[in-house]
Design a protein around this motif. Structure first.
Motif, mmCIF file in Angstrom:
data_model
loop_
_atom_site.group_PDB
_atom_site.id
_atom_site.type_symbol
_atom_site.label_atom_id
_atom_site.label_comp_id
_atom_site.label_asym_id
_atom_site.label_seq_id
_atom_site.Cartn_x
_atom_site.Cartn_y
_atom_site.Cartn_z
ATOM 1 N N VAL A 181 13.845 26.529 -23.515
ATOM 2 C CA VAL A 181 12.909 25.535 -22.991
ATOM 3 C C VAL A 181 13.489 24.130 -23.157
ATOM 4 O O VAL A 181 13.362 23.280 -22.264
ATOM 5 N N TYR A 182 14.134 23.894 -24.276
ATOM 6 C CA TYR A 182 14.787 22.590 -24.498
ATOM 7 C C TYR A 182 15.820 22.307 -23.407
ATOM 8 O O TYR A 182 15.892 21.187 -22.873
ATOM 9 N N LYS A 183 16.612 23.298 -23.062
ATOM 10 C CA LYS A 183 17.628 23.107 -22.020
ATOM 11 C C LYS A 183 16.979 22.929 -20.647
ATOM 12 O O LYS A 183 17.504 22.205 -19.790
ATOM 13 N N GLN A 184 15.860 23.568 -20.440
ATOM 14 C CA GLN A 184 15.123 23.444 -19.180
ATOM 15 C C GLN A 184 14.586 22.029 -18.994
ATOM 16 O O GLN A 184 14.587 21.488 -17.877
ATOM 17 N N LEU A 185 14.119 21.434 -20.088
ATOM 18 C CA LEU A 185 13.471 20.118 -20.034
ATOM 19 C C LEU A 185 14.437 19.048 -20.540
ATOM 20 O O LEU A 185 14.302 18.532 -21.661
ATOM 21 N N ASP A 186 15.411 18.716 -19.712
ATOM 22 C CA ASP A 186 16.459 17.756 -20.075
ATOM 23 C C ASP A 186 15.928 16.337 -19.852
ATOM 24 O O ASP A 186 16.082 15.752 -18.779
ATOM 25 N N LEU A 187 15.318 15.784 -20.884
ATOM 26 C CA LEU A 187 14.680 14.480 -20.757
ATOM 27 C C LEU A 187 15.674 13.350 -20.530
ATOM 28 O O LEU A 187 15.427 12.445 -19.717
ATOM 29 N N ALA A 188 16.786 13.383 -21.248
ATOM 30 C CA ALA A 188 17.746 12.289 -21.129
ATOM 31 C C ALA A 188 18.239 12.149 -19.692
ATOM 32 O O ALA A 188 18.343 11.034 -19.163
ATOM 33 N N THR A 189 18.534 13.278 -19.052
ATOM 34 C CA THR A 189 18.986 13.234 -17.661
ATOM 35 C C THR A 189 17.857 12.797 -16.735
ATOM 36 O O THR A 189 18.075 12.014 -15.800
ATOM 37 N N ALA A 190 16.652 13.282 -16.999
ATOM 38 C CA ALA A 190 15.505 12.888 -16.181
ATOM 39 C C ALA A 190 15.292 11.383 -16.225
ATOM 40 O O ALA A 190 15.059 10.729 -15.190
ATOM 41 N N PHE A 191 15.388 10.805 -17.415
ATOM 42 C CA PHE A 191 15.199 9.364 -17.548
ATOM 43 C C PHE A 191 16.369 8.587 -16.931
ATOM 44 O O PHE A 191 16.173 7.583 -16.251
ATOM 45 N N LYS A 192 17.580 9.077 -17.166
ATOM 46 C CA LYS A 192 18.757 8.403 -16.605
ATOM 47 C C LYS A 192 18.684 8.369 -15.084
ATOM 48 O O LYS A 192 19.015 7.356 -14.453
ATOM 49 N N ASN A 193 18.259 9.472 -14.483
ATOM 50 C CA ASN A 193 18.144 9.526 -13.020
ATOM 51 C C ASN A 193 17.114 8.528 -12.489
ATOM 52 O O ASN A 193 17.163 8.145 -11.317
ATOM 53 N N ALA A 194 16.202 8.111 -13.366
ATOM 54 C CA ALA A 194 15.190 7.126 -12.983
ATOM 55 C C ALA A 194 15.579 5.712 -13.412
ATOM 56 O O ALA A 194 14.753 4.793 -13.321
ATOM 57 N N GLY A 195 16.814 5.562 -13.898
ATOM 58 C CA GLY A 195 17.280 4.241 -14.312
ATOM 59 C C GLY A 195 16.833 3.832 -15.699
ATOM 60 O O GLY A 195 16.910 2.652 -16.054
ATOM 61 N N ILE A 196 16.381 4.806 -16.502
ATOM 62 C CA ILE A 196 15.943 4.529 -17.875
ATOM 63 C C ILE A 196 17.022 5.019 -18.834
ATOM 64 O O ILE A 196 17.258 6.227 -18.954
ATOM 65 N N VAL A 197 17.680 4.099 -19.504
ATOM 66 C CA VAL A 197 18.770 4.451 -20.418
ATOM 67 C C VAL A 197 18.527 3.775 -21.763
ATOM 68 O O VAL A 197 17.867 2.734 -21.837
ATOM 69 N N PRO A 198 19.043 4.361 -22.864
ATOM 70 C CA PRO A 198 18.821 3.761 -24.184
ATOM 71 C C PRO A 198 19.355 2.332 -24.263
ATOM 72 O O PRO A 198 20.438 2.026 -23.769
ATOM 73 N N SER A 199 18.569 1.470 -24.898
ATOM 74 C CA SER A 199 18.949 0.067 -25.071
ATOM 75 C C SER A 199 18.134 -0.526 -26.210
ATOM 76 O O SER A 199 16.962 -0.168 -26.393
ATOM 77 N N ASP A 200 18.744 -1.430 -26.971
ATOM 78 C CA ASP A 200 18.012 -2.118 -28.023
ATOM 79 C C ASP A 200 17.328 -3.385 -27.513
ATOM 80 O O ASP A 200 16.572 -4.023 -28.254
ATOM 81 N N THR A 201 17.607 -3.750 -26.279
ATOM 82 C CA THR A 201 17.071 -5.006 -25.749
ATOM 83 C C THR A 201 16.205 -4.819 -24.502
ATOM 84 O O THR A 201 15.221 -5.533 -24.321
ATOM 85 N N VAL A 202 16.571 -3.886 -23.651
ATOM 86 C CA VAL A 202 15.786 -3.647 -22.440
ATOM 87 C C VAL A 202 14.540 -2.841 -22.800
ATOM 88 O O VAL A 202 14.600 -1.898 -23.587
ATOM 89 N N THR A 203 13.406 -3.197 -22.251
ATOM 90 C CA THR A 203 12.172 -2.455 -22.501
ATOM 91 C C THR A 203 11.691 -1.782 -21.216
ATOM 92 O O THR A 203 12.037 -2.200 -20.107
#
Length: 291
Positions: A181-203
Motif C-alpha cells: 500500500v505504501y508503494k501504491q500511494l507514492d505521496l512524494a511523486t504525487a506532490f512533485k507532479n503538482a509542483g509541491i517540493v520540500p523547502s524550508d522557505t516556500v509554503t
C-alpha cells in the motif's frame, strides 16, 4: 486462507453487505472495516513518547526527506476505532519497559516483533523489505512496528486467526500488505507532479496538497501538521503526516475513496489548519519547538 468464490466474490467491498445475499462477506475476504493508511513525513512524529514530538535530527538526517510508513489502520466502518491501551505509559517510558497493550487480541500481540521475525530465516526476509520505509522517529523501529501490529493488525479481520493460523504468517502478511500500500500511494511523486517540493522557505496551502492527492489517487486525503495549527501563535505549520482513506477489496487490495461522502460527513480528519501556510520542510527542527 480458505474461502470460496461464493464467500469472496470479485465485487466484495469492506463495510458493505453482499447485494445478492444481504450478508457480510467472509472476514478473510475483506475486513469489516474502513482503513486509513498513514504516512509519516520523516521530520514528523515519534511514537514512543508520552506526547507527540518532532523526530530526532539524527533520525531525520539518516532517512532523508521522504514519507515513511506509520501504519494501516482498520476502523469500525463509522470512523471510530480501537484506541491505544496503556499499562502505564509514563512509567514505561521512564524505565524502558514495554508498556503498550493490544488493540483486540492479546494472544496475538508481540512486543518484540522484529526480534521474533529475525530469529526465523523463513520470516526474516520481510524485515529487509520494510526496513527502509517503516521508521520510528526516535530510532526505535521495533517498538513502532510492534505497536502497529498489536494495536491495528490484531483488529483487522482479514489478518485474523481464522485466516492466518500462526502469528508469524499473519504478521508477515500484514507487513507485506502495508508495504505494498505504501508503494501504491507514492505521496512524494504525487506532490512533485503538482509542483509541491520540500523547502524550508516556500509554503503551500492545505488546498494545494489536497488537490495533488485527489489528482494522483482519485480521492481526498487528510493532512496533519505540527506547529501553529490552532492559529493562535506565530509563523507556519509543518507537514507531519498524510492519511489516505481506503476500502478493502479481495486479495488485500485497497482503493482510495472519499470517506466523508461514503461513511458520513466529518469522517476525514485534517489536523492542518486550512488558513495557515504549511512548510513541507527539508531540515528538522532540532529544538522541538515551533514559533
Amino acid at each position: 486462507m480458505a474461502y470460496s468464490a461464493a464467500s469472496c466474490p470479485s465485487y466484495a467491498v469492506g463495510c458493505q453487505l453482499n447485494p445478492i445475499t444481504n450478508a457480510k462477506y467472509d472476514g478473510c475476504c475483506v475486513s469489516d472495516s474502513v482503513f486509513v493508511f498513514a504516512q509519516n513525513y520523516t521530520l514528523g512524529l515519534t511514537y514512543k513518547t508520552a506526547s507527540p514530538a518532532w523526530a530526532k535530527t539524527s533520525v531525520s538526517s539518516a532517512i532523508g526527506t521522504q514519507f515513511t510508513i506509520h501504519g494501516l489502520w482498520a476502523d469500525h466502518c463509522d470512523g471510530t476505532y480501537e484506541t491505544t491501551k496503556w499499562i502505564n505509559q509514563t512509567a514505561g517510558i521512564a524505565n524502558g519497559t514495554n508498556y503498550d497493550l493490544i488493540g483486540c487480541d492479546a494472544t496475538r500481540a508481540d512486543q518484540n516483533l522484529l526480534g521474533t521475525l529475525s530469529a526465523d530465516c523463513s520470516t526474516s526476509y520481510i524485515l529487509d523489505a520494510v526496513k527502509p520505509y517503516w521508521k520510528g522517529g526516535d530510532g526505535d523501529d521495533n517498538w513502532l512496528i510492534s505497536h502497529e501490529w498489536n494495536k491495528h493488525g490484531t483488529c483487522t479481520g482479514s489478518f485474523g486467526a481464522s485466516c492466518y493460523p500462526t502469528l508469524k504468517s499473519a504478521v508477515v502478511a500484514f507487513m507485506d500488505t502495508t508495504l505494498q500500500v505504501y508503494k501504491q500511494l507514492d505521496l512524494a511523486t504525487a506532490f512533485k507532479n503538482a509542483g509541491i517540493v520540500p523547502s524550508d522557505t516556500v509554503t503551500y496551502t492545505r488546498a494545494q496538497f489536497q488537490d495533488a492527492h485527489i489528482k494522483a489517487f482519485g480521492a481526498p486525503g487528510a493532512f496533519q501538521c505540527q506547529g501553529n495549527t490552532n492559529g493562535k501563535g506565530k509563523g507556519p505549520q509543518y507537514l507531519s503526516e498524510v492519511w489516505t482513506y481506503l476500502q478493502e477489496v479481495p486479495n488485500k487490495k485497497y482503493v482510495p475513496f472519499d470517506a466523508d461522502k461514503v461513511v458520513g460527513p466529518g469522517t476525514t480528519y485534517n489536523g492542518c489548519n486550512a488558513t495557515i501556510p504549511i512548510i513541507y520542510a527539508v531540515t528538522a527542527n532540532p529544538a522541538n519547538t515551533f514559533i
